[in-house]
Design an enzyme around this catalytic site. Structure first.
Site, mmCIF file in Angstrom:
data_model
loop_
_atom_site.group_PDB
_atom_site.id
_atom_site.type_symbol
_atom_site.label_atom_id
_atom_site.label_comp_id
_atom_site.label_asym_id
_atom_site.label_seq_id
_atom_site.Cartn_x
_atom_site.Cartn_y
_atom_site.Cartn_z
ATOM 1 N N THR A 179 0.838 -1.208 0.000
ATOM 2 C CA THR A 179 0.000 0.000 0.000
ATOM 3 C C THR A 179 0.869 1.253 0.000
ATOM 4 O O THR A 179 0.388 2.343 -0.276
ATOM 5 C CB THR A 179 -0.909 0.065 1.243
ATOM 6 O OG1 THR A 179 -0.080 -0.046 2.413
ATOM 7 C CG2 THR A 179 -1.946 -1.045 1.248
ATOM 8 N N GLU A 197 -0.272 -9.054 9.490
ATOM 9 C CA GLU A 197 -1.422 -9.673 10.172
ATOM 10 C C GLU A 197 -2.021 -10.815 9.375
ATOM 11 O O GLU A 197 -2.926 -11.490 9.836
ATOM 12 C CB GLU A 197 -2.513 -8.621 10.398
ATOM 13 C CG GLU A 197 -2.280 -7.712 11.575
ATOM 14 C CD GLU A 197 -1.252 -6.633 11.294
ATOM 15 O OE1 GLU A 197 -1.013 -6.320 10.109
ATOM 16 O OE2 GLU A 197 -0.675 -6.116 12.262
ATOM 17 N N ASP A 319 0.548 -4.364 18.237
ATOM 18 C CA ASP A 319 0.438 -3.771 16.895
ATOM 19 C C ASP A 319 0.996 -2.351 16.871
ATOM 20 O O ASP A 319 0.569 -1.522 16.094
ATOM 21 C CB ASP A 319 -1.032 -3.783 16.407
ATOM 22 C CG ASP A 319 -1.171 -3.388 14.937
ATOM 23 O OD1 ASP A 319 -0.211 -3.590 14.171
ATOM 24 O OD2 ASP A 319 -2.234 -2.866 14.562
ATOM 25 N N LYS A 346 2.912 4.746 16.403
ATOM 26 C CA LYS A 346 1.645 4.359 17.018
ATOM 27 C C LYS A 346 1.700 4.378 18.543
ATOM 28 O O LYS A 346 0.711 4.659 19.195
ATOM 29 C CB LYS A 346 1.287 2.937 16.566
ATOM 30 C CG LYS A 346 0.478 2.838 15.290
ATOM 31 C CD LYS A 346 0.035 1.386 15.124
ATOM 32 C CE LYS A 346 -0.761 1.157 13.867
ATOM 33 N NZ LYS A 346 -1.169 -0.261 13.756
ATOM 34 N N ASN A 406 -1.188 7.409 13.160
ATOM 35 C CA ASN A 406 -1.084 6.354 12.159
ATOM 36 C C ASN A 406 -0.350 6.902 10.932
ATOM 37 O O ASN A 406 0.480 7.793 11.057
ATOM 38 C CB ASN A 406 -2.476 5.791 11.851
ATOM 39 C CG ASN A 406 -2.402 4.323 11.450
ATOM 40 O OD1 ASN A 406 -1.780 3.987 10.454
ATOM 41 N ND2 ASN A 406 -3.010 3.444 12.222
ATOM 42 N N TRP A 407 -0.661 6.400 9.736
ATOM 43 C CA TRP A 407 0.152 6.786 8.575
ATOM 44 C C TRP A 407 -0.147 8.166 8.029
ATOM 45 O O TRP A 407 0.622 8.690 7.228
ATOM 46 C CB TRP A 407 0.049 5.744 7.456
ATOM 47 C CG TRP A 407 -1.361 5.510 6.974
ATOM 48 C CD1 TRP A 407 -2.180 4.475 7.338
ATOM 49 C CD2 TRP A 407 -2.129 6.329 6.079
ATOM 50 N NE1 TRP A 407 -3.401 4.609 6.721
ATOM 51 C CE2 TRP A 407 -3.393 5.733 5.941
ATOM 52 C CE3 TRP A 407 -1.854 7.511 5.379
ATOM 53 C CZ2 TRP A 407 -4.399 6.274 5.142
ATOM 54 C CZ3 TRP A 407 -2.852 8.062 4.579
ATOM 55 C CH2 TRP A 407 -4.106 7.436 4.470
ATOM 56 N N CYS A 624 -12.407 -6.342 5.200
ATOM 57 C CA CYS A 624 -12.834 -5.312 4.241
ATOM 58 C C CYS A 624 -14.260 -4.815 4.478
ATOM 59 O O CYS A 624 -14.571 -3.668 4.180
ATOM 60 C CB CYS A 624 -12.740 -5.841 2.806
ATOM 61 S SG CYS A 624 -11.056 -6.255 2.315
ATOM 62 N N HIS A 625 -15.146 -5.699 4.995
ATOM 63 C CA HIS A 625 -16.554 -5.311 5.122
ATOM 64 C C HIS A 625 -16.916 -4.803 6.508
ATOM 65 O O HIS A 625 -18.059 -4.437 6.746
ATOM 66 C CB HIS A 625 -17.462 -6.465 4.709
ATOM 67 C CG HIS A 625 -17.493 -6.693 3.217
ATOM 68 N ND1 HIS A 625 -18.186 -5.867 2.355
ATOM 69 C CD2 HIS A 625 -16.896 -7.624 2.445
ATOM 70 C CE1 HIS A 625 -18.022 -6.294 1.107
ATOM 71 N NE2 HIS A 625 -17.246 -7.359 1.132
ATOM 72 N N MET A 664 -13.675 -8.131 -5.136
ATOM 73 C CA MET A 664 -14.149 -9.087 -4.134
ATOM 74 C C MET A 664 -13.476 -10.438 -4.387
ATOM 75 O O MET A 664 -13.693 -11.059 -5.423
ATOM 76 C CB MET A 664 -15.680 -9.213 -4.216
ATOM 77 C CG MET A 664 -16.279 -10.399 -3.459
ATOM 78 S SD MET A 664 -16.037 -10.342 -1.654
ATOM 79 C CE MET A 664 -16.329 -12.066 -1.237
HETATM 80 CA CA CA Z 1 0.024 -3.904 11.944
#
Ligand code: CA
Length: 696
Positions: A179, A197, A319, A346, A406-407, A624-625, A664
């Site tokens: 990403t 993860e 995390d 984080k 975060n990012w 994702c959902h 999907m």
């Molecule tokens: Ca992570």
């Protein structure tokens, strides 16, 4: 060559340089290290320093009342726009979902080219783990470098968009995905990956030749199986900080976001990720620091050889990756010039580190922290609070996996000497009492963190957030502004004494950089998740911002994301460009809307099926959902999906992959009964929503 032809050659060059709009100037690598030249936005953080500061000051705290929309371009296929736009010699490079890159002429607003790497069709099993998000591309000497969700790195001709080379940076069908934006320096382009993860992941970063895509070096973040031999001395050293058979669990450390090139020392700094899995009792039973998780690792940029590291979270268990941006700042502490790194990961501490040798200079909390009380400056290690490792059962810990930062990038203003940090105060509930830690083994392509994770929705008010101007000298906030909900865009700051931030509620705001006074706002009418940039064309300053709600909150976080009212596919995605005296109208956009679940009064819920559906949901679907089948907006909300009401259609999608082209993934191993179970889970959540609405 005769005098005459020399003259005409010179005239021709003159004409090319000045009369043909958009004609690229010669590439000068020094511009990447020049904070005083604000014409271009050349790399992810504008320059190598990643300060996201531009000296441009035509738009300033006094003139900003005249700032308006100059033009916009709709990006109809884009879903989530979280990327940093590059602006190079009058061309804007915008990265949208599934790594589609659009080059737009900043003078004519014409789309020059569009490059689609066909991620959904090429991802195979990787489609199960990748999100459609892409944080951007890199540039070097006439080439644009595009990383893809399925793990490719592609070199394009910046002028034409023609593909020059493509190389696979991960195993095909793997649970590694990309990403992050690559970085380019010295004729090289580097890229890491995510996937910590989603399987037994072992993170690494690879450098490629910018001209050919040939691999130059690769650096692993954590050691592999000692029986296979270590790749280098750094891995040999790191292995001493691990226990058990860590390599079976991958170890993690994936560099999915932050990399900073430092021309002063020819270093590349990596911001490394958390453990795979999160739970250290599984990953490295008996403890240990687990190098190089949650660290800044400095490499020789030419060879990829280890130089030094500083670890922010020894033996990580929450995390708490250190993958947040790494900003190079030269500043004075007590009359001493310090070449420093500033880093707000984080875990909630703001770190200042000497970038020549990795020595910690200062570390103080910038948000609510309960996992540690302080960082001991003698040892450079955090002082952990007993119980924080959920060793005695369930533990509510600040920050949670969302992170204190975060990012969404922070930015540094050399005039105010403040860092502008988008921050969160949000806890996480950690518990491994139901996990068989002795036998746990991640298999890949599903969420397996080694802690209990519910399939349920988190309430919209699970945490708070804001924007602060942080003074690293005093390690305290000079100013602080609350923001609505959570998950706002990154910041950009300018020589005009301004800080810009786009918010989840669709507002782009400008503040005075010195005191945080709000001086301007614009309603983009859609959630903003990307950081704004600024550039100049023909001497005039512009601000560009892609608008299209997205990122982790839009994917996994249910109501935290859904509360802003940007359900999947409703609001147009576009690039907005602002300038003084800009008078363009924003094209029509529907108002924020809430998802309405579809009712099916005939549907009879079955508890056993719901229980099986809950299991499947927390393994795969929620990624994702969203928790509790509440979509944060990055994907369709299945409670309102007609497909879920039709078991045959649902089976075509889940088991046969009918919607793979739309992103999907196919789950061929799920049985018809599993599909039925997912249906019962989703219908139970739809009914919950409908009953709640009736009760109101
Ligand atoms: Ca992570």
């Amino acid at each position: 060559m005769s005098y005459r032809s020399r003259l005409s050659a010179a005239s021709l060059i003159f004409l090319l340089a000045f009369l043909i709009p958009g004609q690229a100037a010669a590439f000068d690598p020094a511009e990447l290290d020049d904070e005083t030249n604000g014409t271009n936005w050349l790399t992810h953080g504008r320059t190598h320093s990643e300060q996201r500061y531009s000296p441009l000051d035509e738009i300033n705290a006094d003139s900003i009342s005249k700032l308006g929309l100059a033009w916009s371009v709709d990006l109809p296929d884009a879903r989530q726009l979280v990327s940093t736009t590059l602006a190079i010699d009058g061309i804007l490079y915008v990265t949208s979902s599934f790594s589609v890159v659009t080059a737009i002429d900043a003078r004519t607003q014409k789309v020059l080219w569009r490059y689609d790497p066909q991620v959904t069709m090429k991802a195979g099993k990787t489609l199960r783990v990748l999100w459609s998000t892409s944080r951007g591309v890199a540039y070097w000497d006439g080439k644009i470098f595009v990383p893809t969700g399925d793990g490719r790195l592609i070199g394009l001709d910046a002028k034409t968009g023609a593909e020059l080379w493509s190389t696979m940076t991960v195993e095909p069908d793997s649970y590694y995905y990309i990403t992050g934006a690559p970085r380019a320096f010295n004729g090289k382009v580097v890229i890491g990956n995510g996937g910590t993860e989603m399987g037994p992941a072992r993170g690494y970063v690879t450098a490629y030749d910018a001209n050919t895509g040939e691999q130059i070096w690769r650096f692993f973040i954590v050691p592999g199986n000692p029986d296979d031999g270590f790749e280098d001395n750094a891995m040999k050293m790191a292995a001493k900080t691990w226990n058990g058979e860590w390599w079976k669990h991958g170890g993690g450390g994936n560099v999915w976001n932050a990399m900073t090139y430092d021309p002063d020392y020819n270093h590349l700094y990596l911001g490394t990720g958390n453990g795979s899995p999160w739970n250290q009792r599984i990953r490295s039973p008996g403890g240990g620091d687990n190098l190089f998780l949650c660290s800044i690792v400095a490499l020789d940029a030419d060879t990829g050889k280890y130089k030094w590291h500083y670890q922010t979270v020894p033996g990580e268990a929450w995390d708490y990756n250190s993958a947040m941006d790494i900003v190079s700042v030269d500043f004075k502490v007590q009359d001493r010039d310090v070449k420093a790194i500033m880093h707000a990961p984080k875990n909630g501490f703001f770190y200042i580190i000497n970038r020549s040798n990795g020595k910690l200079l200062s570390a103080r909390p910038f948000a609510k922290i309960t996992w540690a009380s302080e960082v001991d400056m003698k040892t450079g290690r955090p002082v952990e609070r007993p119980g924080a490792r959920y060793e005695d059962g369930e533990e509510l810990v600040w920050p949670g996996p969302l992170g204190a930062h975060n990012w969404a990038p922070m930015s540094w203003n050399p005039n105010t000497k403040l860092m502008y940090i988008p921050y969160h105060d949000a806890p996480g509930l950690y518990n491994d009492s139901k996990i068989k830690t002795a036998t746990f083994q991640a298999t890949g392509h599903k969420f397996e963190a080694g802690v209990s994770f519910g399939a349920d929705d988190a309430p919209a008010d699970s945490g708070t957030s804001g924007l602060m101007g942080w003074d690293p000298l005093t390690q305290s906030a000079t100013w602080k502004i609350p923001n609505p909900g959570m998950w706002h865009g990154g910041t950009m700051t300018t020589g005009g004494n301004l800080v810009f931030q786009g918010r989840a509620d669709g507002l782009l705001l400008a503040y005075r950089a010195d005191n945080g006074e709000k001086v301007w706002e614009y309603n983009a009418k859609h959630g903003i998740s990307a950081p704004p940039i600024t550039y100049a064309v023909d001497g005039k300053q512009y601000i560009a911002l892609p608008v299209g709600w997205g990122g982790g909150i839009a994917m996994t976080a249910g109501s935290i994301g859904a509360q802003h009212g940007w359900p999947y596919g409703v609001h147009p995605r576009r690039l907005l460009v602002f300038a003084l005296d800009g008078k363009a109208d924003l094209p029509p956009t529907p108002p924020p809307t809430a998802v309405v679940a579809i009712d099916d009064p005939e549907f009879v819920l079955d508890d056993a099926l719901i229980a099986r559906g809950t299991e499947i949901w927390s393994d795969t679907c929620f990624w994702c959902h969203g928790g509790g089948a509440v979509s944060g907006g990055g994907t369709p909300d299945l409670r309102a999906s007609k497909i879920v009401l039709d078991l045959k259609a649902m089976s075509q999608v889940v088991r046969k992959g009918a919607l793979v082209p739309r992103g999907m993934p196919q789950f061929e191993e799920y049985t018809e009964n599993d599909v039925l179970a997912i249906q019962h889970f989703v219908r139970s959540k739809a009914r919950l929503e409908l009953n709640a609405a009736k009760a109101e």
